[in-house]
Design a protein around this motif. Structure first.
Motif, PDB file in Angstrom:
ATOM      1  N   SER A  31      41.791  21.573  89.429  1.00 34.04           N
ATOM      2  CA  SER A  31      42.475  22.795  89.848  1.00 34.04           C
ATOM      3  C   SER A  31      41.587  24.017  89.652  1.00 34.04           C
ATOM      4  O   SER A  31      40.873  24.124  88.657  1.00 34.04           O
ATOM      5  N   MET A  32      41.684  24.931  90.616  1.00 35.78           N
ATOM      6  CA  MET A  32      40.933  26.177  90.529  1.00 35.78           C
ATOM      7  C   MET A  32      41.814  27.325  90.957  1.00 35.78           C
ATOM      8  O   MET A  32      42.774  27.157  91.721  1.00 35.78           O
ATOM      9  N   TYR A  33      41.486  28.537  90.459  1.00 37.15           N
ATOM     10  CA  TYR A  33      42.367  29.703  90.604  1.00 37.15           C
ATOM     11  C   TYR A  33      41.541  30.967  90.837  1.00 37.15           C
ATOM     12  O   TYR A  33      40.425  31.077  90.334  1.00 37.15           O
ATOM     13  N   SER A  49      44.257  26.368  93.899  1.00 37.23           N
ATOM     14  CA  SER A  49      44.044  25.090  94.565  1.00 37.23           C
ATOM     15  C   SER A  49      44.282  24.003  93.526  1.00 37.23           C
ATOM     16  O   SER A  49      43.513  23.869  92.585  1.00 37.23           O
ATOM     17  N   ALA A  50      45.373  23.271  93.683  1.00 35.89           N
ATOM     18  CA  ALA A  50      45.727  22.246  92.699  1.00 35.89           C
ATOM     19  C   ALA A  50      44.778  21.056  92.762  1.00 35.89           C
ATOM     20  O   ALA A  50      44.583  20.359  91.765  1.00 35.89           O
ATOM     21  N   SER A  51      44.224  20.819  93.918  1.00 34.90           N
ATOM     22  CA  SER A  51      43.281  19.718  94.071  1.00 34.90           C
ATOM     23  C   SER A  51      42.448  19.985  95.317  1.00 34.90           C
ATOM     24  O   SER A  51      42.801  20.846  96.154  1.00 34.90           O
TER      25      SER A  51
ATOM     26  N   SER B  96      53.531  22.628  86.043  1.00 39.97           N
ATOM     27  CA  SER B  96      53.110  23.728  86.909  1.00 39.97           C
ATOM     28  C   SER B  96      51.621  23.975  86.776  1.00 39.97           C
ATOM     29  O   SER B  96      51.055  23.826  85.692  1.00 39.97           O
ATOM     30  N   TYR B  97      51.008  24.360  87.871  1.00 39.90           N
ATOM     31  CA  TYR B  97      49.600  24.713  87.828  1.00 39.90           C
ATOM     32  C   TYR B  97      49.396  26.196  87.557  1.00 39.90           C
ATOM     33  O   TYR B  97      48.273  26.651  87.435  1.00 39.90           O
ATOM     34  N   GLN B  98      50.470  26.924  87.492  1.00 38.91           N
ATOM     35  CA  GLN B  98      50.340  28.376  87.391  1.00 38.91           C
ATOM     36  C   GLN B  98      50.625  28.864  85.979  1.00 38.91           C
ATOM     37  O   GLN B  98      51.554  28.405  85.318  1.00 38.91           O
TER      38      GLN B  98
END
Lengths: 112, 111
Positions: A31-33, A49-51, B96-98
């Motif tokens: 994951s990237m942010y 981007s979760a994947s 959650s990814y957030q």
């Protein structure tokens, strides 16, 4: 390991110009942010981007686009920069859903 | 809207004292809790993570979580001038990814 790297470190744009901020990680994270940080507003999520192959909007996506180029790289594009986009931009990555995120050094962007 | 609240400070403590930083969150289903340290002009650095009620200690740092009260805190023992920074609380939901970040508490350790 370099961790999370970002380029450029500083950038000045004129209103209406476009640019792409680059981010890469060497930690094999899925994951990237992308965040922006403004005085008094804290860190706000722009896109994530979760994947590889997926991207999703965060809290403040308007005026930005992203590309997850591969597992390592996640770019943020400003198509037509506005003074309201003057900010410090941070990229982060995480290896699992528990949420531990690791940040890059940031890009200081000024739009005049 | 998920919210994470922190006292903005500045919080001033003398060198050697215990600094106590507090954070409350609004989403009851939050599962993961983090403390980041951010020096002026630098990026956030993860210093503590906690996932279950109780205390978690790492060196001079102790994170405390109380899910019933929706409260998480960070204690810094034997505070040093090098601890002077802004401390960000961050919270994520189940799967959650957030992360939702608080606006941070500025800590100043006075020699």
């Amino acid at each position: 390991n370099a961790g999370v790297t970002q380029t450029p470190k500083f950038q000045v744009l004129k209103t209406g110009q476009s640019m792409t901020l680059q981010c890469a990680q060497d930690m094999n994270h899925n994951s990237m942010y992308w965040y922006r940080q403004d005085p008094g507003m804290g860190l706000r999520l722009i896109y994530y981007s979760a994947s590889e192959g997926t991207t999703d909007k965060g809290e403040v996506p308007n005026g930005y686009n992203v590309s997850r180029l591969n597992k390592r790289e996640f770019s943020l594009r400003l198509e037509s920069a506005a003074p309201s986009q003057t900010s410090v931009y941070f990229c982060a990555s995480s290896g699992d859903h528990r949420g531990e995120q690791y940040f890059g050094p940031g890009t200081r962007l000024t739009v005049t | 809207q998920k919210e994470v609240e922190q006292n903005s400070g500045p919080l001033s403590v003398p060198e050697g004292a215990i600094a106590s930083l507090n954070c409350t969150y609004s989403d009851r289903v939050s599962q993961s809790f983090f403390w980041y340290r951010q020096y002026s002009g630098k990026s956030p650095e993860l210093i503590m993570s906690i996932y279950s009620n109780g205390d978690k200690e790492d060196g001079r740092f102790t994170a405390q979580l109380n899910k019933a009260s929706q409260y998480v805190s960070l204690l810094i023992r034997d505070s040093q001038p090098s601890d002077s920074a802004t401390y960000l609380c961050a919270v994520s939901g189940a799967g959650s990814y957030q992360l939702t970040f608080g606006k941070g508490t500025k800590l100043s350790v006075i020699p």
